[in-house]
Design an enzyme around this catalytic site. Sequence first.
Site, PDB file in Angstrom:
ATOM      1  CG  ASP A   1      -0.458   0.233   2.349  1.00 49.49           C
ATOM      2  OD1 ASP A   1       0.936  -0.583   2.732  1.00 49.49           O
ATOM      3  OD2 ASP A   1      -0.162   0.640   3.267  1.00 49.49           O
ATOM      4  CD  GLU A   2      -0.467   4.851   3.525  1.00 56.72           C
ATOM      5  OE1 GLU A   2      -2.124   5.906   2.767  1.00 56.72           O
ATOM      6  OE2 GLU A   2      -0.275   4.320   4.400  1.00 56.72           O
ATOM      7  CB  VAL A   3       3.769   2.956  -2.899  1.00 58.43           C
ATOM      8  CG1 VAL A   3       5.941   2.495  -3.712  1.00 58.43           C
ATOM      9  CG2 VAL A   3       3.734   0.865  -2.464  1.00 58.43           C
TER      10      VAL A   3
END
Lengths: 546, 502
Positions: free
Chosen positions: A343-345
Amino acid sequence: MATPLLWFAHACLLMVVLIKSGDAAIPKRKLAIFPTTQTKGQPWPLPRVYKPSPLVYSVDMENFSFTSGANDCPLLADAYSRYYKLTFGGFGKQTKRYSSLRFHPEIKVAGSLNVLSVIVQTPCTGKIYPTLQSDESYNLTVGPTLVLQAKEIWGALRGLETFSQLVYRLESGEFVINQTLVQDFPRFAHRGLLLDTSRHFVSKHYLLRTLDAMAQNKLNVFHWHIVDDPSFPYISQAFPNLSLKGAFNPESHVYTPADVAEVIEYARILGIRVLAEFDTPGHTESWGKGQPGLLTECFSQGGFNGNYGPIDPTKNTTYSFLSTFFNEVSQNFPDHYVHLGGDEVSFTCWESNPSVKKFMKNMGFGTNFAKLEEYYMQKLLEIVGGLQKGYIIWQEVVDNGVKVLNDTVVHVWKDGWEEEMSRVTQLGYQTLLSSCWYINDISYGSDWTSLYTCDPQNFNGTLAQKELVVGGEACMWGEWVDNTVVLSRTWPRASPIAERLWSSADVNDLDAAIPRLAEHRCRMIRRGFPAEEVNGPGFCDVEYEE
Amino acid sequence: MSPLFLSVLAVLITVILLRNRAAAISEHNLTAYPKFKTKGQPWPLPRVYKPSPLVYSVDMENFSFTSGANHCPLLADAYSRYYKLTFGGYGKLVKRYSSLRFQPEIKVAQSLNVLSVVVQTPCTGKIYPTLQSDESYNLTVGPSLVLQAKEIWGALRGLETFSQLVYRLDSGEFVINKTLVQDFPRFAHRGLLLDTSRHFVSKHYLLRTLDAMAQNKMNVFHWHIVDDPSFPYVSQAFPNLTLKGAFNPESHVYTPADVAEVIEYARILGIRVLAEFDTPGHTESWGKGQPGLLTECFSHGKFNGNYGPIDPTKNTTYSFLSRFFSEVSQNFPDHYVHLGGDEVSFTCWKSNPSVEQFMKEMGFVSYAKLEEYYMQKLLEIVGGLQKGYIIWQEVVDNGVKVLNDTVVHVWKSGWQKEMSRVTKLGYQTLLSSCWYINRISYGSDWSPLYKCDPQNFSGTLAQKQLVVGGEACMWGEWVDNTVVLSRTWYPFIIIITCTVFV
């Protein structure tokens, strides 16, 4: 988090809340409104079939025993001693009157029930673990005899929990149980609680207490978000520097291999799976300290600026590290699934780094960094798939078009989850919901109702799509949570979610839930958990004492 | 728990949930975790605090406190308490405290193993702290260790500061920086309100709360002991109040012995116990054990089964109050008692025919007049017991005549105007409006508490000087033993103590 902007936002929010008056929130009412009404001897989460009758049997604490059928096993023996204490313990000294908690119907004691026969159809000896496919169904008959039947040990454990909740104590001090028929099975197979032990360290003691509390709510997956940006408390045998450099304190704020094994074993005995999450390629700041070269160096004005971004997906050393690391993880965590995050790269750092840019050109990715992320995740999933593990990933991985194994579970956490779960199940993936269940996100007052009413199958899709929903997880992210509040903030606020995931979809009436949840909270307090108030003024017969 | 209330909350939480998750952690420099902490710095910050990089070692094994001429049991108690608070609880040594290293090169000058405590005024006997107590003290660390105070109460504050200046190095050695402290509080009344009616809070947690208050130099425990939901205070004169009004009259009550123990425990810590018996509203629980006390509410010409505020029209009301507050004034030694007087709803009074009749007889045109009539009589009763009183702002807003030394407790929004008005009338005042710490929200919600300043209103210097302090309020709708400590001593309050002390 600590950005001034966010602070300011919080400050404003608080101001708005404060403008409402104080204790004023309690308007004038009838005298009888205090305290919150509590049920007596009703189970949480509500079983599929639950038919109590006014007929009451006495249960003699001194002479009570459990007996097994043909399939006795250590798991059952452990459960008997545990549930003996949970059923009869913690009531404290007797007081004469429990105001407004009198048991109303005239009590007709039909007889005494002092033996619970537990019949498990499948052998339960040996080191067996619960799985996503475990059968947790059971039938419990109270009166004229006391019989618990289950296909597997895991159902028997759930049934013992239900039994322990049906017994209650009269003002006379006598334990009783109503004649009752229970036929029960969970609506969803994956009923999880995520605990974040990176933003704050949570001591093993509190992890074990959390597992105890989960069992009392029939939750069956402990999602251990064990490492993240702030700290790396997991001790890796292959890469000891990860915790030596990445833990808050490498001696006191770590989970040793023995700790991890103990948590897993404790969970197994309770019928709980331990799902480890090692989130990459983002959320990995703490990894970089003990594994130089793993993270992407961020550049400003043509030079390395001292900051690090996500794992560097361009280096071969990255993948050899990941191979060794996840090989160890797959051995230390016996569950079939491992949670790989994804997630959330943030692409900012990748965009700044010249060798990443060069790699992008060579690979023909152009400037589409989502392609680079896909490239990384694909290689990671192949590594982990090669270890005969299944994986769970946060929704972004599938959103980015990464190819995943057929038995992959997609974990949905963002807003707009209805659309996302529609899309994910259309692709044929199993899915888990957490978007509406961020229980770390506290607010003032009775904030459990929206948790309770959120239903993971409430999206547009065919029946086949709905069946791909394997469950959901309550998430307790750790920005503001450590030993001081981990139990009180999680319980009983995870309980409404536990009922949503276990009970029938039509068990959704708030008015009916309030008195049962009030009893359940008090029951957890009686069992030693600092389960906080969620219903306003009131009391428990036995209050929490540390 | 009305459906409306629920749905408002549901909307609120939905809005909050729309924010994303752990997401809040974005790219940072690697050293950004964990938050930076000081080492060996006191909270609240003393008036004068001058640490130097020079460090003395403090030998836990050989450390002792000595008194000057004025030794007393209060001091002896404090010594044993502060020995433990200074050196205890560190647990086993661990090698590294990441990012908490003591930065300047440490020069250990010598060892300081005796703290001389010199109190100018005798402190023997059963003395209590008061609003007028002197809490000032001077603390010199190096070349010797001397704490000087005019009164014992200042010495207690100084011992707290001393205990906070000592810290432990990675080596396990205790040290203290050479430091000069000259300290006195900005406000004399630095309180914490705890509500033990909406939920019962066990005595154990009251005592722990007092301990925590002392560590934050708070000096008034405002015990909001009874209210609508329950009446846990055991009255000797009217035992039915708890027998009928407590959640459970055996397990959920404060006996006279409990009350005395709380007061004594507080005294030893230099904390006043301010009891609140809020009337005429917020008294539902009183009515159960004292039939006839509350106003009967009428619908369609008949008593409808509900009760309103205390009935101000009956003589029996005032004879009850006389006896009740006579007992209270004996059980609670502090000069002040908090008489409440907030949020009186007139709906029930308006519905009741005999109240209407009384209004006519008295020539009252408004129900505020009736409230004023009640409060006036109550204040006369309590004033007659040689007690001072604190009242919520509504009493003064309604024009009730109060004693000169009355303290007006401001809790509503628009507090700046209110404090302007109240101080213009010449009354002392206390602020709580911005310090409802029961009102939690997600994340770091302490900055507005910290920024709120009780003298930040329009007024003369003389008016500002009438601000005697403030109180953090922990109302009990959602607070019981399970969270009372973690929710209160959440840096939250600590912030308030800073505002009020410094």
